[in-house]
Design a protein around this motif. Sequence first.
Motif, mmCIF file in Angstrom:
data_model
loop_
_atom_site.group_PDB
_atom_site.id
_atom_site.type_symbol
_atom_site.label_atom_id
_atom_site.label_comp_id
_atom_site.label_asym_id
_atom_site.label_seq_id
_atom_site.Cartn_x
_atom_site.Cartn_y
_atom_site.Cartn_z
ATOM 1 N N ALA A 136 0.858 -1.177 0.000
ATOM 2 C CA ALA A 136 0.000 0.000 0.000
ATOM 3 C C ALA A 136 0.897 1.231 0.000
ATOM 4 O O ALA A 136 1.641 1.455 0.961
ATOM 5 N N THR A 137 0.852 2.018 -1.070
ATOM 6 C CA THR A 137 1.737 3.163 -1.238
ATOM 7 C C THR A 137 0.929 4.444 -1.313
ATOM 8 O O THR A 137 0.193 4.662 -2.280
ATOM 9 N N PRO A 138 1.036 5.320 -0.314
ATOM 10 C CA PRO A 138 0.326 6.605 -0.381
ATOM 11 C C PRO A 138 1.040 7.560 -1.328
ATOM 12 O O PRO A 138 2.272 7.625 -1.354
ATOM 13 N N VAL A 139 0.261 8.300 -2.113
ATOM 14 C CA VAL A 139 0.825 9.234 -3.096
ATOM 15 C C VAL A 139 0.021 10.529 -3.102
ATOM 16 O O VAL A 139 -1.160 10.548 -2.737
ATOM 17 N N ASN A 140 0.668 11.600 -3.522
ATOM 18 C CA ASN A 140 -0.008 12.851 -3.839
ATOM 19 C C ASN A 140 -0.229 12.955 -5.335
ATOM 20 O O ASN A 140 0.648 12.558 -6.117
ATOM 21 N N LEU A 141 -1.366 13.501 -5.725
ATOM 22 C CA LEU A 141 -1.689 13.731 -7.130
ATOM 23 C C LEU A 141 -2.091 15.193 -7.288
ATOM 24 O O LEU A 141 -3.280 15.537 -7.336
ATOM 25 N N PRO A 142 -1.118 16.103 -7.352
ATOM 26 C CA PRO A 142 -1.444 17.526 -7.401
ATOM 27 C C PRO A 142 -2.053 17.954 -8.734
ATOM 28 O O PRO A 142 -1.812 17.340 -9.775
ATOM 29 N N LEU A 143 -2.844 19.029 -8.667
ATOM 30 C CA LEU A 143 -3.368 19.679 -9.856
ATOM 31 C C LEU A 143 -2.417 20.789 -10.293
ATOM 32 O O LEU A 143 -1.574 21.259 -9.513
ATOM 33 N N GLU A 144 -2.568 21.235 -11.535
ATOM 34 C CA GLU A 144 -1.664 22.262 -12.048
ATOM 35 C C GLU A 144 -1.824 23.596 -11.322
ATOM 36 O O GLU A 144 -0.882 24.394 -11.243
ATOM 37 N N ALA A 145 -3.015 23.867 -10.772
ATOM 38 C CA ALA A 145 -3.259 25.091 -10.000
ATOM 39 C C ALA A 145 -4.384 24.820 -9.023
ATOM 40 O O ALA A 145 -5.309 24.058 -9.337
ATOM 41 N N PRO A 146 -4.361 25.423 -7.836
ATOM 42 C CA PRO A 146 -5.414 25.165 -6.851
ATOM 43 C C PRO A 146 -6.767 25.723 -7.309
ATOM 44 O O PRO A 146 -6.850 26.807 -7.885
ATOM 45 N N LEU A 147 -7.817 24.966 -7.008
ATOM 46 C CA LEU A 147 -9.196 25.333 -7.314
ATOM 47 C C LEU A 147 -9.896 25.747 -6.026
ATOM 48 O O LEU A 147 -9.742 25.090 -4.987
ATOM 49 N N TRP A 148 -10.661 26.832 -6.086
ATOM 50 C CA TRP A 148 -11.461 27.201 -4.925
ATOM 51 C C TRP A 148 -12.629 26.230 -4.777
ATOM 52 O O TRP A 148 -13.373 25.974 -5.729
ATOM 53 N N TRP A 149 -12.774 25.663 -3.575
ATOM 54 C CA TRP A 149 -13.961 24.877 -3.259
ATOM 55 C C TRP A 149 -14.434 25.339 -1.882
ATOM 56 O O TRP A 149 -13.877 26.265 -1.288
ATOM 57 N N PHE A 202 -16.906 11.965 -20.239
ATOM 58 C CA PHE A 202 -16.479 12.671 -19.034
ATOM 59 C C PHE A 202 -16.627 14.174 -19.266
ATOM 60 O O PHE A 202 -16.469 14.663 -20.391
ATOM 61 N N THR A 203 -16.880 14.896 -18.190
ATOM 62 C CA THR A 203 -16.958 16.348 -18.284
ATOM 63 C C THR A 203 -15.577 16.983 -18.204
ATOM 64 O O THR A 203 -14.659 16.447 -17.590
ATOM 65 N N GLU A 204 -15.448 18.158 -18.811
ATOM 66 C CA GLU A 204 -14.371 19.077 -18.471
ATOM 67 C C GLU A 204 -14.732 19.721 -17.134
ATOM 68 O O GLU A 204 -15.892 19.681 -16.713
ATOM 69 N N TYR A 205 -13.737 20.310 -16.475
ATOM 70 C CA TYR A 205 -14.013 20.998 -15.225
ATOM 71 C C TYR A 205 -13.665 22.472 -15.355
ATOM 72 O O TYR A 205 -12.731 22.843 -16.074
ATOM 73 N N PHE A 206 -14.444 23.322 -14.667
ATOM 74 C CA PHE A 206 -14.148 24.745 -14.624
ATOM 75 C C PHE A 206 -14.321 25.237 -13.193
ATOM 76 O O PHE A 206 -14.902 24.559 -12.350
ATOM 77 N N GLY A 207 -13.810 26.430 -12.920
ATOM 78 C CA GLY A 207 -13.949 27.010 -11.591
ATOM 79 C C GLY A 207 -13.013 28.182 -11.427
ATOM 80 O O GLY A 207 -12.242 28.533 -12.336
ATOM 81 N N PHE A 208 -13.087 28.799 -10.264
ATOM 82 C CA PHE A 208 -12.183 29.892 -9.930
ATOM 83 C C PHE A 208 -10.890 29.287 -9.392
ATOM 84 O O PHE A 208 -10.900 28.568 -8.385
ATOM 85 N N ARG A 209 -9.783 29.571 -10.081
ATOM 86 C CA ARG A 209 -8.503 28.959 -9.726
ATOM 87 C C ARG A 209 -7.449 30.013 -9.453
ATOM 88 O O ARG A 209 -7.408 31.060 -10.109
ATOM 89 N N ALA A 210 -6.576 29.710 -8.514
ATOM 90 C CA ALA A 210 -5.385 30.522 -8.318
ATOM 91 C C ALA A 210 -4.425 30.300 -9.487
ATOM 92 O O ALA A 210 -4.565 29.334 -10.247
ATOM 93 N N GLU A 211 -3.465 31.176 -9.636
ATOM 94 C CA GLU A 211 -2.455 31.026 -10.684
ATOM 95 C C GLU A 211 -1.225 30.348 -10.118
ATOM 96 O O GLU A 211 -0.799 30.620 -9.001
ATOM 97 N N ARG A 212 -0.663 29.401 -10.885
ATOM 98 C CA ARG A 212 0.576 28.737 -10.488
ATOM 99 C C ARG A 212 1.392 28.427 -11.736
ATOM 100 O O ARG A 212 0.928 27.684 -12.616
ATOM 101 N N ASP A 213 2.577 28.978 -11.805
ATOM 102 C CA ASP A 213 3.503 28.706 -12.916
ATOM 103 C C ASP A 213 2.839 28.901 -14.271
ATOM 104 O O ASP A 213 3.016 28.106 -15.206
ATOM 105 N N GLY A 214 2.052 29.965 -14.383
ATOM 106 C CA GLY A 214 1.420 30.284 -15.657
ATOM 107 C C GLY A 214 0.161 29.495 -15.956
ATOM 108 O O GLY A 214 -0.432 29.675 -17.028
ATOM 109 N N ARG A 215 -0.272 28.632 -15.058
ATOM 110 C CA ARG A 215 -1.502 27.856 -15.242
ATOM 111 C C ARG A 215 -2.581 28.376 -14.299
ATOM 112 O O ARG A 215 -2.306 28.926 -13.247
#
Length: 395
Positions: free
Chosen positions: A8-21, A133-146
């Motif tokens: 059992a291996t725990p991993v992080n799967l980050p997104l390109e930029a944080p999404l407000w939820w 599958f749907t695309e996703y949208f939302g209010f996102r912070a900026e990170r490294d140009g994304r």
Amino acid sequence: MRITGLRATPVNLPLEAPLWWTGGHYPGTSKTIVEVETDQGLVGLGEAPSVDVVRAIEALGERLVAARADPLDIAGCEALCLPPWQIVQNTDDASAVKAFGAVEIALWDLRGKAWGQPLYKLLGGAVRKAIPFTEYFGFRAERDGRGGETTPEAVVDYCLAMREAHGSSLFEGKLILGDPLLEIRTVRLLREALGPGAVIRLDSNMQWSLSTARRVLREIEPYDIRNYEDPVATFEEMKALRQHSAIPFSSHVPDLRRAVALGVPDTIVTNFAVLGGIARAVRFIGACEAMGVGFWCYSGDSGIATAAYLHMVAAQPWITEPSQSLFRWQVADVIEGGPFRQRDDVVAVPEGAGLGVDLDREALARWHGHLVEHGPLDHFHDPLAPGRFRRLPLH
């Protein structure tokens, strides 16, 4: 064939930029990758939706290895791992269910590999092979140009760019900044820009009070919203909201009995490990069909759980609506060639044996190292109030 080991291996799967939820910034997800090893050299892959079950999964592995369990005897493996289902539910300890559910997915992967068949064939065959599958949208912070979509106009521009680049016509998103007027305006602009043919679904993550939800849904109903997920905090509030809106509702809470009794939500959206694995997901979806409650799949997983979704949707006539997807924003995965990406709204079901995906060990080590260095990804960081958790409802 006998089970000889489990990892059992725990991993992080980050997104390109944080999404407000609703809880603050959503930077990605943390998962547990399961490998069930056998004396014939086959390895089955599974995935748990969180990292709090690592030790529980390892304990199940110790039981299965000590018993030299037959991985094709899934019922026998469950009897070794879990007490009676009713008692597990009665203790309110969902970790046992999630832990076994992740292992059980790996057992189905092993079954397909042993018999040389893709999972969808073991589930009865495919009624479709192009899985929406749907695309996703939302209010996102900026990170490294994304990211950086912080206004309604920027969210609209992003969705139009997805349509132009990838043929996207199915969209779901979170418009969660606690401002009902901002959500109403963004929805209006999205419909005007995308036209009548696009699917628009919303997800509030329980941010609204019942009174605010009545107001928001009244204003957005003319813009043909296909579904609104968790607009309020409880099924009982959804029932009250139903009196004021014809927009369908969905929820991540897989309480089918209560959904049937109250008449809401219209759809359950969840993860197979949460339900206890593939076999129990099949039965749950069948119960949804019998009761007229919809079902589609969760988002934010690695390619292992996503592959399970692809096979299940391929084999289940009842799942007709697109499942959620964060694919476009995912920068991490643990499978070769991952993450999956949709084109013209669909992803092809894998044709390889079992889940049809292979573990990328270099990627697994990288994203496990990310978790070790940074800890599990924090879904509840509010940059507007560091060190304090948000309270619900937001408005």
